[in-house]
Design a protein around this motif. Structure first.
Motif, mmCIF file in Angstrom:
data_model
loop_
_atom_site.group_PDB
_atom_site.id
_atom_site.type_symbol
_atom_site.label_atom_id
_atom_site.label_comp_id
_atom_site.label_asym_id
_atom_site.label_seq_id
_atom_site.Cartn_x
_atom_site.Cartn_y
_atom_site.Cartn_z
ATOM 1 N N GLU A 1 49.000 19.698 -24.840
ATOM 2 C CA GLU A 1 47.661 19.965 -25.489
ATOM 3 C C GLU A 1 48.152 19.939 -27.069
ATOM 4 O O GLU A 1 49.278 20.122 -27.481
ATOM 5 C CB GLU A 1 47.182 21.428 -25.123
ATOM 6 C CG GLU A 1 47.102 21.927 -23.888
ATOM 7 C CD GLU A 1 45.688 21.253 -23.156
ATOM 8 O OE1 GLU A 1 44.734 20.594 -24.017
ATOM 9 O OE2 GLU A 1 45.879 20.295 -22.222
ATOM 10 N N PRO A 2 46.997 19.966 -27.947
ATOM 11 C CA PRO A 2 47.221 20.097 -29.321
ATOM 12 C C PRO A 2 47.863 21.486 -29.882
ATOM 13 O O PRO A 2 47.524 22.504 -29.029
ATOM 14 C CB PRO A 2 45.903 20.011 -30.000
ATOM 15 C CG PRO A 2 45.000 19.213 -28.834
ATOM 16 C CD PRO A 2 45.626 19.810 -27.782
ATOM 17 N N GLY A 3 48.934 21.362 -30.567
ATOM 18 C CA GLY A 3 49.437 22.398 -31.272
ATOM 19 C C GLY A 3 50.779 23.029 -30.097
ATOM 20 O O GLY A 3 51.452 23.938 -30.787
ATOM 21 N N GLU A 4 51.124 22.376 -29.137
ATOM 22 C CA GLU A 4 51.971 22.734 -28.335
ATOM 23 C C GLU A 4 53.348 22.375 -28.900
ATOM 24 O O GLU A 4 53.395 21.335 -29.726
ATOM 25 C CB GLU A 4 52.136 21.960 -26.921
ATOM 26 C CG GLU A 4 51.173 22.988 -25.941
ATOM 27 C CD GLU A 4 51.247 22.594 -24.489
ATOM 28 O OE1 GLU A 4 52.389 23.310 -23.922
ATOM 29 O OE2 GLU A 4 50.647 21.516 -23.953
ATOM 30 N N ALA A 5 54.337 22.918 -28.711
ATOM 31 C CA ALA A 5 55.856 22.635 -28.932
ATOM 32 C C ALA A 5 56.353 22.289 -27.616
ATOM 33 O O ALA A 5 56.830 23.475 -26.790
ATOM 34 C CB ALA A 5 56.431 23.390 -29.891
#
Lengths: 334, 266, 264
Positions: free
Chosen positions: A49-53
């Protein structure tokens, strides 16, 4: 939210030359050669997902770099579907490139003989970064990564830690939505590793940049990436949170007790004996909750305990443990 | 496309500045290469001094052939040789991957971030020798001849760049390409002699598969009004078409190899 | 120091070349093309004349083939030394119980043997059967050609090693490589034998060490020197080799000294 990266049954096979040994083998290879197919990535499926690390973890040759190369559009998957920012990376390599940043730990993208600043300036043209945006980003990165002192020095004069910080800044100047880092901490000393990790965690937190990083250092994962994808031999072994992996596996720390003289058999409730060498006894600590103090309390005085050594499991150990417990975890891996 | 073009001056400036960090070594290299070619040409001059001519070519004709050969080669090679020779190593070290993750045409980046200014010695020697030989061969200059001369030079430089591009690019798929460069330089060395002295199969090879006859012999023979074996009256047209045609071929080959690039493996 | 270690260097060099299959085929093919080209060049130059300056066309064909065999490509040698100097790897050799120049000699002897067996020999056979090569002029000249061959190899090795080592002070082996190439093209006689040159030029070049690389060994093979002259020029060649070898040893000791004192 829609996935920013999704892989669905991705495969990559290479053809590799078989080397023949010895003089006779060498002479033979002048006339005929044989190849083997190597499946570097095999049936990998995940969604980010966007913003995951996300930490992409595995031993050497596990297919980490190959996966990064496919996600950045350098290589085409042999099979399966791969989508990055809603596009197929290989067919849209140039458009994809504008929106991602890539750092290769062992290959520099900086101009070796020129001041760091010049490489940054060239990237402004390559990525068409507006003047004001570039100035802001450069100021922010210079401060955050503490590069002020060496911005005007030729890259060849920098230490490895300084260089790696500059590499990361270079990859972030154009505000990429995703940053891929291939072994960003390899070869760095403890202080430099720490600086890189803290910075990446902050970029992820404050700017919402999605981070995908490959490593074989567990600490990288602990400090930057809540989520872990573990691969070995091209195959996905685990996808989930690090804490869950630990909890599922047990951390299996290794404890060695050394005595002045052999105290005889010494079974413990807090630790499992794995090897008895008489004066030196090796145990495994299966339970995360048990501390060294607990074990030492149980051993008690009177055995002539001379030395104690506690080892955290390294990645090889985790993966070994993982293999042993694979059947148990089969249902848990998503 | 436009983005690529506007980027060129920036890339060239970076490379030139890099080379200028070691300008002493570069000027020494200019001098040594100029000397080396000069010595090589002197041996050819010695043969002609003793035997009067080589296949009907006297020293001033030969000098023009050698100068054209060197000038066209160095112009084309500055756009291609070191850049494409090193693809093999760039693939192995993974630095080629770093080019592919930039929003730039990889060809533009590769060629202009390495636009080789190391050919200074070549260019000085070649233009000097060319100027001298042109005063000796007594050409009847006309606007058409001037036009042909310039166009043929450009075509020959394109031919060099195209062949080197094709050879070097091969490394993207087959990992190694050095051996193909040694074959190139074998024919390249022959290309500085009059084609008519070679056996027919070799002549054939040099206007087809290894078309280095177009690097110097064909255009210079046309300029001097000497007969061109095999091509005859088609020689002027063929020499002008060789460069662009090879370039087109190189473009297709480059694209194909890029599509089939497999990295260093693992 | 174990003398037994040096043949191992030669063998390793030889074996390492086998791994580059395409390079081997390409070199052999390139050598073949160049050989036929030089034959064509001399055929064109003679243009039907039978004898020029006492040499016939078949002699010239044999000359270019043998001279080419003697003048091997020194790029690899100069690069090896230049790289070792530039990267500082040369200091590693100081830690080993080996002589760096001797291991270098063994390594490049291995490369030379490889090139002769795999590249030059097949080309010589093809040219011999298709165009024809002349045998040595006499038994004496055949026997003398061998020590001249050894002298030629050592001479070129010494010259190449000197150029590589000079990179220690000039910081670039590239330019030296090209200077040597230029000098060799003219002065070794690999392309044009000294007997076709104007008297003043052959007078000078005939006493410079470069001529011992290609010109003298080939001239001996073809019987162009009588026995007394053969011995005389062998002696002069030996003196040159001793002088250059001494210079190389001196340079190497200076380089070692600098490495030890300044740490590279």
């Amino acid at each position: 939210m829609a996935a920013i990266i999704s892989a669905d049954g991705v495969d990559k096979t290479f053809r590799q030359l078989k080397r023949q040994s010895g003089l006779a083998g060498g002479l033979r290879s002048l006339f005929s050669r044989t190849y083997t197919e190597i499946r570097a990535v095999s049936d990998i499926t995940f969604a980010i997902e966007p913003g995951e690390a996300v930490g992409y973890l595995g031993p050497n040759g596990a297919g980490k770099s190959t996966m990064i190369k496919m996600m950045t559009g350098i290589l085409t998957p042999s099979a399966g579907a791969l989508s990055v920012l809603g596009r197929e990376p290989h067919t849209n390599r140039m458009r994809n490139a504008r929106e991602i940043g890539v750092v290769f730990g062992q290959r520099s993208q900086l101009w070796w003989d020129l001041p760091v600043r010049d490489s940054f300036a060239l990237n402004r043209h390559i990525y068409d970064i507006p003047e004001a945006r570039f100035a802001d980003n450069l100021a922010f990165l210079t401060e955050m990564l503490d590069m002020g002192a060496y911005l005007d020095r030729p890259v060849r004069q920098l230490s490895l830690g300084q260089r790696m910080r500059a590499e990361i800044a270079l990859a972030l100047l154009h505000d990429p939505k995703i940053i891929f880092l291939d072994e960003p901490t390899i070869g760095l000393d403890v202080v430099a590793k720490d600086a890189v990790r803290k910075f990446l965690a902050r970029v992820n937190r404050e700017r919402g940049t999605t981070i995908i990083l490959t490593t074989h250092d567990l600490v990288d994962i602990e400090e930057i990436c809540p989520r872990l994808i573990m691969v070995d031999d091209g195959k996905l072994l685990f996808d989930g949170e690090l804490t869950r992996l630990r909890a599922d596996l047990g951390s299996r720390r290794r404890l060695t007790l050394e005595f002045a003289t052999d105290p005889g058999p010494l079974p413990l409730a807090t630790a499992t004996l794995s090897r008895d060498e008489g004066a030196a006894k090796h145990y495994l600590l299966e339970d995360e909750a048990i501390s060294l103090i607990d074990v030492l309390n149980e051993v008690g005085r009177g055995h002539g305990l001379k030395d104690v050594k506690l080892e955290e499991p390294d990645i090889e150990e985790v993966i070994r443990t993982f293999y042993q417990n694979k059947s148990r975890l089969a249902g848990a891996a998503s | 496309m436009l983005h690529n073009i506007t980027l060129i001056p920036h890339l060239v400036r970076m490379y030139v500045r890099t080379r200028m960090e070691y300008r002493g070594a570069m000027f020494l290299a200019w001098l040594s290469q100029g000397f080396s070619y000069g010595a090589m040409y002197a041996t050819i001059a010695l043969i002609i001094a003793r035997f009067d001519n080589l296949g009907g070519w006297q020293w001033p004709d030969m000098a023009l052939l050698l100068a054209f050969h060197l000038l066209a080669y160095s112009l084309g090679a500055s756009l291609s040789f070191t850049q494409f020779r090193d693809i093999e190593e760039k693939v192995r070290l993974g630095t080629f991957d770093a080019i592919l993750v930039k929003p730039v045409g990889p060809w533009t980046f590769l060629v202009f971030s390495g636009l080789n200014i190391g050919y200074g010695g070549h260019v000085i020697l070649a233009t000097g020798l060319m100027a001298w030989s042109l005063t000796q061969v007594g050409l009847a200059w006309s606007p058409l001849l001037v036009l042909y001369f310039v166009a043929a030079l450009i075509s020959a430089a394109m031919l060099t760049a195209a062949l080197m591009t094709m050879i070097g690019t091969t490394a993207l798929v087959w990992v190694r390409s050095r051996h193909l460069f040694s074959i190139f330089f074998g024919f390249w060395e022959l290309a500085r002699y009059p084609l008519n002295i070679f056996p027919a199969p070799l002549q054939m090879l040099m206007i087809t598969l290894a078309p280095l006859a177009f690097l110097a012999f064909v255009p210079v023979a046309v300029i001097l009004g000497k007969p061109v074996p095999l091509l005859g009256a088609w020689a002027p047209l063929a020499s002008l078409a060789a460069g662009p045609l090879c370039m087109l071929l190189a473009v297709f080959h480059w694209r194909w190899c890029l599509r089939n690039y497999q990295g260093a493996g693992g | 120091m174990r003398a037994g270690a040096y043949p191992a260097f030669a063998l390793t060099a030889f074996q390492s070349r086998l791994a580059y299959r395409n390079q081997v085929w390409a070199s052999a093919f390139g050598e073949l093309v160049i050989s036929f080209a030089f034959i064509a060049i001399w055929t064109a130059a003679f243009a039907g004349q039978v004898v020029v300056d006492g040499a016939t066309l078949p002699e010239m064909i044999t000359y270019v083939m043998i001279a080419g065999l003697l003048y091997w490509n020194t790029d690899r040698l100069i690069n090896d030394v230049g790289e070792a100097v530039r990267t500082g790897d040369i200091t590693i050799f100081l830690l080993k119980p080996l002589s760096y120049p001797a291991s270098l000699l063994a390594t490049h002897f291995g490369h030379y043997v490889f090139d002769q067996l795999v590249v030059t020999l097949p080309v010589l056979l093809i040219v011999g059967f298709s165009v024809g090569l002349l045998p040595p002029a006499s038994l004496f000249h055949a026997l003398m050609a061998l020590p001249f061959w050894a002298l030629s190899w050592l001479m070129l090795f010494t010259l190449g090693a000197l150029c590589g080592l000079l990179a220690f002070w000039l910081l670039t082996a590239f330019a030296l490589e090209w200077f040597l190439k230029g000098i060799m093209a003219l002065a070794s006689g690999a392309i044009v034998p000294l007997w076709f040159m104007p008297g003043w030029l052959s007078g000078i070049l005939g006493y410079l060490p470069f001529a011992w690389v290609s010109y003298y060994p080939t001239a001996i093979y073809l019987g162009k020197l009588d026995p007394p002259a053969t011995f005389l020029y062998f002696g002069i060649g030996l003196a040159w080799l001793a002088a250059l070898g001494g210079f190389l040893a001196w340079l190497w000791s200076r380089a070692r000294h600098r490495l030890i004192v300044q740490g590279g």
